[in-house]
Design a protein around this motif. Sequence first.
Motif, short mmCIF file in Angstrom:
data_model
loop_
_atom_site.label_atom_id
_atom_site.label_comp_id
_atom_site.label_asym_id
_atom_site.label_seq_id
_atom_site.Cartn_x
_atom_site.Cartn_y
_atom_site.Cartn_z
N ARG A 133 114.26 48.76 19.42
CA ARG A 133 115.49 48.83 18.61
C ARG A 133 115.47 47.93 17.39
O ARG A 133 115.93 48.33 16.32
CB ARG A 133 116.71 48.45 19.45
N TYR A 134 115.00 46.72 17.55
CA TYR A 134 115.11 45.74 16.46
C TYR A 134 113.76 45.44 15.80
O TYR A 134 113.65 44.44 15.08
CB TYR A 134 115.75 44.45 16.99
N ALA A 135 112.80 46.28 16.02
CA ALA A 135 111.51 46.10 15.34
C ALA A 135 111.73 46.26 13.84
O ALA A 135 112.57 47.06 13.39
CB ALA A 135 110.50 47.11 15.84
N GLY A 136 111.00 45.51 13.06
CA GLY A 136 111.14 45.56 11.61
C GLY A 136 110.83 46.94 11.04
O GLY A 136 110.15 47.75 11.66
N LEU A 137 111.35 47.19 9.86
CA LEU A 137 111.19 48.51 9.23
C LEU A 137 109.74 48.94 9.06
O LEU A 137 109.41 50.09 9.32
CB LEU A 137 111.92 48.55 7.88
N PRO A 138 108.83 48.06 8.64
CA PRO A 138 107.45 48.53 8.47
C PRO A 138 106.64 48.58 9.77
O PRO A 138 105.48 48.98 9.77
CB PRO A 138 106.84 47.50 7.51
N ALA A 139 107.22 48.17 10.89
CA ALA A 139 106.46 48.03 12.13
C ALA A 139 105.81 49.33 12.59
O ALA A 139 104.65 49.34 13.00
CB ALA A 139 107.35 47.45 13.24
N ALA A 140 106.54 50.43 12.55
CA ALA A 140 105.99 51.71 13.05
C ALA A 140 104.78 52.16 12.23
O ALA A 140 103.74 52.53 12.78
CB ALA A 140 107.07 52.78 13.05
N GLU A 141 104.92 52.11 10.92
CA GLU A 141 103.81 52.53 10.06
C GLU A 141 102.62 51.57 10.18
O GLU A 141 101.46 52.00 10.22
CB GLU A 141 104.26 52.61 8.60
N THR A 142 102.91 50.28 10.28
CA THR A 142 101.84 49.30 10.40
C THR A 142 101.11 49.44 11.73
O THR A 142 99.87 49.36 11.78
CB THR A 142 102.40 47.87 10.23
N ALA A 143 101.85 49.67 12.82
CA ALA A 143 101.22 49.86 14.13
C ALA A 143 100.30 51.08 14.09
O ALA A 143 99.17 51.04 14.62
CB ALA A 143 102.28 50.04 15.21
N THR A 144 100.75 52.15 13.48
CA THR A 144 99.93 53.36 13.37
C THR A 144 98.67 53.08 12.54
O THR A 144 97.57 53.50 12.91
CB THR A 144 100.74 54.52 12.75
N SER A 145 98.83 52.35 11.46
CA SER A 145 97.67 52.01 10.62
C SER A 145 96.69 51.11 11.35
O SER A 145 95.48 51.25 11.20
CB SER A 145 98.14 51.35 9.32
N LYS A 146 97.20 50.18 12.15
CA LYS A 146 96.30 49.31 12.93
C LYS A 146 95.51 50.14 13.94
O LYS A 146 94.30 49.93 14.10
CB LYS A 146 97.10 48.23 13.66
N ALA A 147 96.17 51.06 14.63
CA ALA A 147 95.48 51.91 15.60
C ALA A 147 94.42 52.76 14.88
O ALA A 147 93.28 52.88 15.36
CB ALA A 147 96.48 52.80 16.33
N TYR A 148 94.78 53.34 13.75
CA TYR A 148 93.86 54.17 12.95
C TYR A 148 92.66 53.34 12.47
O TYR A 148 91.51 53.80 12.52
CB TYR A 148 94.62 54.75 11.76
#
Length: 166
Positions: free
Chosen positions: A73-88
């Motif tokens: 819920r309270y994860a920062g705005l760039p967190a989702a895109e950054t997590a995906t980029s880290k996995a990639y």
Amino acid sequence: MRYPAIIAAALLALGSSAAMADNDAVVTYKSLSPEVALEAAQAALKQCRDNGFQVAVAVVDRFGQPQVMLRDRYAGLPAAETATSKAYTALSFRAATSDLEKSIRSGQMASGLALLPHVAMLAGGLVIEAGGTLLGGIGVSGAPGGDKDEVCAKAGLDAIRDRIDF
């Protein structure tokens, strides 16, 4: 009118090389089921919650395509895109992103690699691999420091290790 003869000769040559490569006509690979990818993401998210962090967790398949994305819920705005980029990134370079980050800082890797699209040379991304087979990547973002993200990503891998070892 000599073009049909050239085309026929080319097709004949292709046909004979195709016959020799029959074994290479179909590729078989292993991949994570959505259920196992989700289990890894949930375990990573739980570890970060237990540690007091609101994060996003992404699991990408062996082709770099997002398979699971969980964002607290309270994860920062760039967190989702950054997590995906880290996995990639972990998947693409077949290495933990913390190691890649160190290699860039030390000059062992060209810093320009960090500028490639979808690449995040930040700690928190790990390769999902079993039996020498590349299965995907997991990335976590949002904890106060990539080292803390990586602890959560490792918890995600540990949660599925017994299901993917073959």
